[in-house]
Write a protein that holds these residues in place. Structure first.
Motif, PDB file in Angstrom:
ATOM      1  N   ILE A  63      48.837  50.149 -71.427  1.00  0.00           N
ATOM      2  CA  ILE A  63      49.214  48.945 -71.422  1.00  0.00           C
ATOM      3  C   ILE A  63      48.153  48.250 -72.311  1.00  0.00           C
ATOM      4  O   ILE A  63      48.197  46.879 -72.118  1.00  0.00           O
ATOM      5  CB  ILE A  63      49.354  48.258 -69.736  1.00  0.00           C
ATOM      6  CG1 ILE A  63      48.071  48.620 -69.316  1.00  0.00           C
ATOM      7  CG2 ILE A  63      50.514  48.958 -69.142  1.00  0.00           C
ATOM      8  CD1 ILE A  63      47.850  47.653 -67.729  1.00  0.00           C
ATOM      9  N   ALA A  64      47.190  48.657 -72.912  1.00  0.00           N
ATOM     10  CA  ALA A  64      46.440  48.161 -73.735  1.00  0.00           C
ATOM     11  C   ALA A  64      45.521  47.215 -72.739  1.00  0.00           C
ATOM     12  O   ALA A  64      45.037  47.728 -71.752  1.00  0.00           O
ATOM     13  CB  ALA A  64      46.878  47.440 -75.007  1.00  0.00           C
ATOM     14  N   ASN A  65      45.343  46.093 -73.263  1.00  0.00           N
ATOM     15  CA  ASN A  65      44.670  44.979 -72.819  1.00  0.00           C
ATOM     16  C   ASN A  65      45.061  43.825 -71.805  1.00  0.00           C
ATOM     17  O   ASN A  65      44.839  42.975 -71.855  1.00  0.00           O
ATOM     18  CB  ASN A  65      43.469  44.280 -73.744  1.00  0.00           C
ATOM     19  CG  ASN A  65      42.173  43.799 -73.128  1.00  0.00           C
ATOM     20  OD1 ASN A  65      41.789  44.386 -72.051  1.00  0.00           O
ATOM     21  ND2 ASN A  65      41.858  42.837 -73.498  1.00  0.00           N
ATOM     22  N   SER A  66      46.337  44.394 -71.297  1.00  0.00           N
ATOM     23  CA  SER A  66      47.439  43.273 -70.796  1.00  0.00           C
ATOM     24  C   SER A  66      46.576  42.918 -69.377  1.00  0.00           C
ATOM     25  O   SER A  66      45.987  44.028 -68.821  1.00  0.00           O
ATOM     26  CB  SER A  66      48.523  44.031 -70.346  1.00  0.00           C
ATOM     27  OG  SER A  66      49.361  44.657 -71.469  1.00  0.00           O
ATOM     28  N   PRO A  67      46.823  41.652 -69.083  1.00  0.00           N
ATOM     29  CA  PRO A  67      46.000  41.190 -67.937  1.00  0.00           C
ATOM     30  C   PRO A  67      46.830  41.395 -66.662  1.00  0.00           C
ATOM     31  O   PRO A  67      48.247  41.860 -66.685  1.00  0.00           O
ATOM     32  CB  PRO A  67      46.472  39.577 -68.249  1.00  0.00           C
ATOM     33  CG  PRO A  67      46.719  39.237 -69.682  1.00  0.00           C
ATOM     34  CD  PRO A  67      47.330  40.522 -70.128  1.00  0.00           C
ATOM     35  N   ARG A  68      45.996  41.997 -65.610  1.00  0.00           N
ATOM     36  CA  ARG A  68      46.617  42.077 -64.244  1.00  0.00           C
ATOM     37  C   ARG A  68      46.320  40.823 -63.401  1.00  0.00           C
ATOM     38  O   ARG A  68      45.085  40.282 -63.492  1.00  0.00           O
ATOM     39  CB  ARG A  68      45.837  43.284 -63.797  1.00  0.00           C
ATOM     40  CG  ARG A  68      45.797  44.582 -64.616  1.00  0.00           C
ATOM     41  CD  ARG A  68      47.140  45.238 -64.679  1.00  0.00           C
ATOM     42  NE  ARG A  68      47.511  45.477 -62.890  1.00  0.00           N
ATOM     43  CZ  ARG A  68      47.318  46.346 -62.224  1.00  0.00           C
ATOM     44  NH1 ARG A  68      46.460  47.280 -62.786  1.00  0.00           N
ATOM     45  NH2 ARG A  68      47.907  46.729 -61.232  1.00  0.00           N
ATOM     46  N   LEU A  69      47.496  40.350 -63.105  1.00  0.00           N
ATOM     47  CA  LEU A  69      47.342  38.832 -62.331  1.00  0.00           C
ATOM     48  C   LEU A  69      47.890  39.215 -60.743  1.00  0.00           C
ATOM     49  O   LEU A  69      48.876  39.369 -60.579  1.00  0.00           O
ATOM     50  CB  LEU A  69      48.367  37.988 -63.120  1.00  0.00           C
ATOM     51  CG  LEU A  69      48.046  37.596 -64.433  1.00  0.00           C
ATOM     52  CD1 LEU A  69      49.076  37.017 -65.434  1.00  0.00           C
ATOM     53  CD2 LEU A  69      46.858  37.098 -64.939  1.00  0.00           C
TER      54      LEU A  69
END
Ligand code: ADP
Ligand code: MG
Length: 296
Positions: A63-69
């Protein structure tokens, strides 16, 4: 997205799908193992998001650098059957993916040094105007830095406030696409194209140098540097499930292009994979079947 598929016994099968993910899945099945394949989006921290990311990882998709929210969850849709008619119900208005371009720095890092970046009209449709601008700016930067940008307009009327808004957004974005992969039926509805050739002409006028106009059971029209070829689809007597056919086609086409095949041959391979996909239930075909169809 999370996919719930109704089973004959009254249970629901949980899966993971969505147009860009289906395409990436097919690409992953066909590319050499050492090539990094990432799904760039935003994700929640709930159990469904965790399972989703674990599922990706188990199949070699990062998920590469995808944010976790923490405040968001994955989009969800359910497939129900009325006889042979499939119907789709969506819960996606507050999906995590809608936040994928809120953090420009994180997104920029995810897009650094990519050979290929694929996005779709659905990606655009779910973003608010400001993050959409961010995404387009970062795609332009990535393109200037050498990434190939591929785009499937995948027009879905329900995701857009009006057809006029969609026409503008999906028309403007062609200026940053190296490869366009529309489906004629979608373009016909949105732009009033009367033939696949008209769709192609519109893409050419917008400056797209490589396009494939898919058209269901009919031939695809392949265009590369102003030379076009008609590539017939493969006849399938009784399609079982056409969900994700265009996505499977896109994934196979792009994998073929990345591994050195010319556009007409890439389209031929893409038809092979898509024709298998419509004979397989669900949006995701097993990866070994994808590879077998591709190499057939
Ligand atoms: N009825 C069909 N018979 C054979 N091939 C099909 C059929 N429907 C789809 N395909 C294959 O899937 C590809 C994409 O299908 P299409 O319907 O054009 O896109 P989408 O799924 O995006 O709407 C086609 O180019 C073809 O290879
Ligand atoms: Mg499509």
């Amino acid at each position: 997205m999370i996919e719930l598929a109704a089973q004959p016994n009254g249970l629901w099968r949980v899966g993971f799908a969505g147009d860009t993910f289906n395409t990436l899945w097919t690409l992953k099945a066909l590319l050499p193992r050492e090539i990094a394949v990432d799904y760039v989006s935003a994700f929640g921290e709930d159990p469904f998001s965790i399972r989703q990311i674990e599922f990706f990882g188990a199949h070699g998709i990062g998920i590469a650098n995808s944010p976790r929210l923490s405040a968001t969850r994955p989009g969800l849709y359910a497939i129900t059957l009325e006889g042979y008619e499939r119907s789709f119900t969506y819960w996606r208005s507050d999906s995590a993916a809608r936040r994928l371009a809120d953090d420009a720095t994180a997104l920029k890092e995810s897009l650094v040094s990519r050979d290929l970046i694929l996005f779709s009209g659905i990606t655009l449709a779910i973003l608010d105007p400001q993050p959409r601008e961010t995404l387009l700016r970062l795609l332009e930067d990535a393109r200037s830095a050498g990434s190939t940008i591929a785009f499937d307009p995948n027009y879905r009327p329900r995701l857009w406030p009006s057809a006029a808004t969609a026409r503008t957004a999906l028309g403007d974005v062609l200026s940053i696409a190296d490869i366009a992969l529309p489906t004629y039926g979608d373009e016909q509805i949105l732009f009033g194209d009367k033939t696949p050739q008209e769709t192609l002409d519109r893409l050419r006028s917008a400056g797209v140098v490589e396009s494939v106009v898919k058209n269901g059971a009919e031939s695809a029209l392949v265009d590369a540097r102003r030379s076009s070829t008609i590539v017939p689809a493969i006849h399938v007597d009784k399609p079982l499930d056409t969900t994700g056919a265009g996505d499977a086609f896109n994934g196979a086409y792009l994998a073929a292009r990345l591994t050195g095949h010319a556009p007409p041959e890439a389209a031929r391979k893409a038809h092979m994979v898509a024709s298998r996909s419509i004979q397989t239930a669900g949006a995701l075909m097993p990866m070994n079947k994808i590879a077998a169809a591709f190499n057939f």
